[in-house]
Scaffold this active site. Sequence first.
Site, short mmCIF file in Angstrom:
data_model
loop_
_atom_site.label_atom_id
_atom_site.label_comp_id
_atom_site.label_asym_id
_atom_site.label_seq_id
_atom_site.Cartn_x
_atom_site.Cartn_y
_atom_site.Cartn_z
N ASP A 21 0.87 -1.17 0.00
CA ASP A 21 0.00 0.00 0.00
C ASP A 21 0.92 1.23 0.00
O ASP A 21 2.11 1.13 0.30
CB ASP A 21 -0.86 -0.03 1.26
CG ASP A 21 -1.59 1.28 1.49
OD1 ASP A 21 -2.24 1.75 0.55
OD2 ASP A 21 -1.50 1.83 2.62
N ASP A 58 -0.24 5.13 0.81
CA ASP A 58 -0.53 6.17 1.81
C ASP A 58 -0.63 5.56 3.21
O ASP A 58 -1.46 4.69 3.46
CB ASP A 58 -1.82 6.91 1.45
CG ASP A 58 -1.64 7.64 0.13
OD1 ASP A 58 -0.70 8.44 0.04
OD2 ASP A 58 -2.41 7.37 -0.81
C1 XBP Z 1 -5.24 6.25 0.56
C2 XBP Z 1 -6.44 7.01 0.29
C3 XBP Z 1 -6.41 8.02 -0.75
C4 XBP Z 1 -5.64 9.27 -0.43
C5 XBP Z 1 -6.00 10.34 -1.42
O1 XBP Z 1 -5.44 4.92 0.18
O2 XBP Z 1 -7.46 6.78 0.87
O3 XBP Z 1 -7.72 8.38 -0.95
O4 XBP Z 1 -6.00 9.76 0.85
O5 XBP Z 1 -5.68 9.95 -2.68
P1 XBP Z 1 -4.21 3.87 0.21
P2 XBP Z 1 -6.39 10.58 -3.98
O6 XBP Z 1 -3.70 3.87 1.61
O7 XBP Z 1 -4.86 2.60 -0.19
O8 XBP Z 1 -3.20 4.34 -0.77
O9 XBP Z 1 -6.88 11.95 -3.62
O10 XBP Z 1 -5.31 10.62 -5.03
O11 XBP Z 1 -7.52 9.67 -4.36
MG MG Z 2 -3.04 3.15 3.35
#
Ligand code: XBP
Ligand code: MG
Length: 256
Positions: A10, A12
Site C-alpha cells: 500500500d 498512503d
Molecule cells: C489512501 C487514500 C487516498 C488518499 C487520497 O489509500 O485513501 O484516498 O488519501 O488519494 P491507500 P487521492 O492507503 O490505499 O493508498 O486523492 O489521489 O484519491
Molecule cells: Mg493506506
Amino acid sequence: MEWPQALIFDVDGTLADTERDGHRVAFNRAFAEEGLDWVWSVGLYGELLSVTGGKERILFYLDRFNTGFERPTDLAGFIAGLHRSKTKHYMALMSEGAIPLRPGVRSLLEEARASATRLAIATTTTPENVSALIESTLPAGAMDWFEVVGAGDVVPNKKPAPDIYRYVLEQMHLAPEQAIALEDSAHGLSAARNAGIGHVVVTVNDYTEGQDFDGAVAVFDKLGEAGQPASLLAGPAPANSIVDLGYLRALGVMQS
Ligand code: XBP
Ligand code: MG
C-alpha cells in the site's frame, strides 16, 4: 521457489505518512485556490479517511459535513476538477521532499530487490501521486523497482473492495497465497484479505492505530530499521525487532 514471491505495498500511510501532511494539505490548497472556504483540520480529516479515494472523500464531506453547500449542476465534474487541482498541489508538495519514507521501508525494498522478490503497489491514490512520492524519496529509476503499480481509478471499486489487489495479482500472474501485502489501515487489510491474500502485515500510524486488524498476520508500529526498532502489537515477534525479508519468509513457515 522462495516464498513469498512478491511483496505488495500500500502507499498512503504504509510507504510514508502522507495523509496528514500530504493529502490533507493538498486538499486544503485546492479548496483555497478554487475560492472555497472549506478547511479540513487534522481531526476532521481523520473522520473523512473512513472513505478511500480523494473524489469519493470530497463527496462524503459534502454529504456529511457540509450539507449547506450549494452544489453545482455538474457535481461530478466539479469534484473531478477540484481533485485534479489537489493532485497538482500534492505532487508539488512531494517534489519539495515534504514527506520521507517510513522507517524500514527503503531497506525492505532493497532487500527484496537483492533477492529477486517481486515488488508491486496496490493503492487508492492516483498513479501521478505514487511516482511523485517514489521519485522524491528513492534513487532515480526506482519506479522500475515495482513490476506493477495498481493505482486509483484503474479498477471500479476502491479499498476496502478487493479490486485493486485482484488487479495487481492478475497482472503479475500470481495466486494470492504467493504474496504478502503490507498495509496500514483496516480498509487496506480488508481489501487484501478479500482478494484472498492470507498474509497481511500491518504497520499502523496516528490515524489508523486503534482500528480492528483482526485477520492480519502481524501488526507493528513500523517496519523498523537499525536504531529504530519495530514495536510488535500483534502476531509473531521478529528476532531482531525489524520486519525484514527473513521475518516475512518465516511467517509462511509458521502458518503452513
Ligand atoms: C489512501 C487514500 C487516498 C488518499 C487520497 O489509500 O485513501 O484516498 O488519501 O488519494 P491507500 P487521492 O492507503 O490505499 O493508498 O486523492 O489521489 O484519491
Ligand atoms: Mg493506506
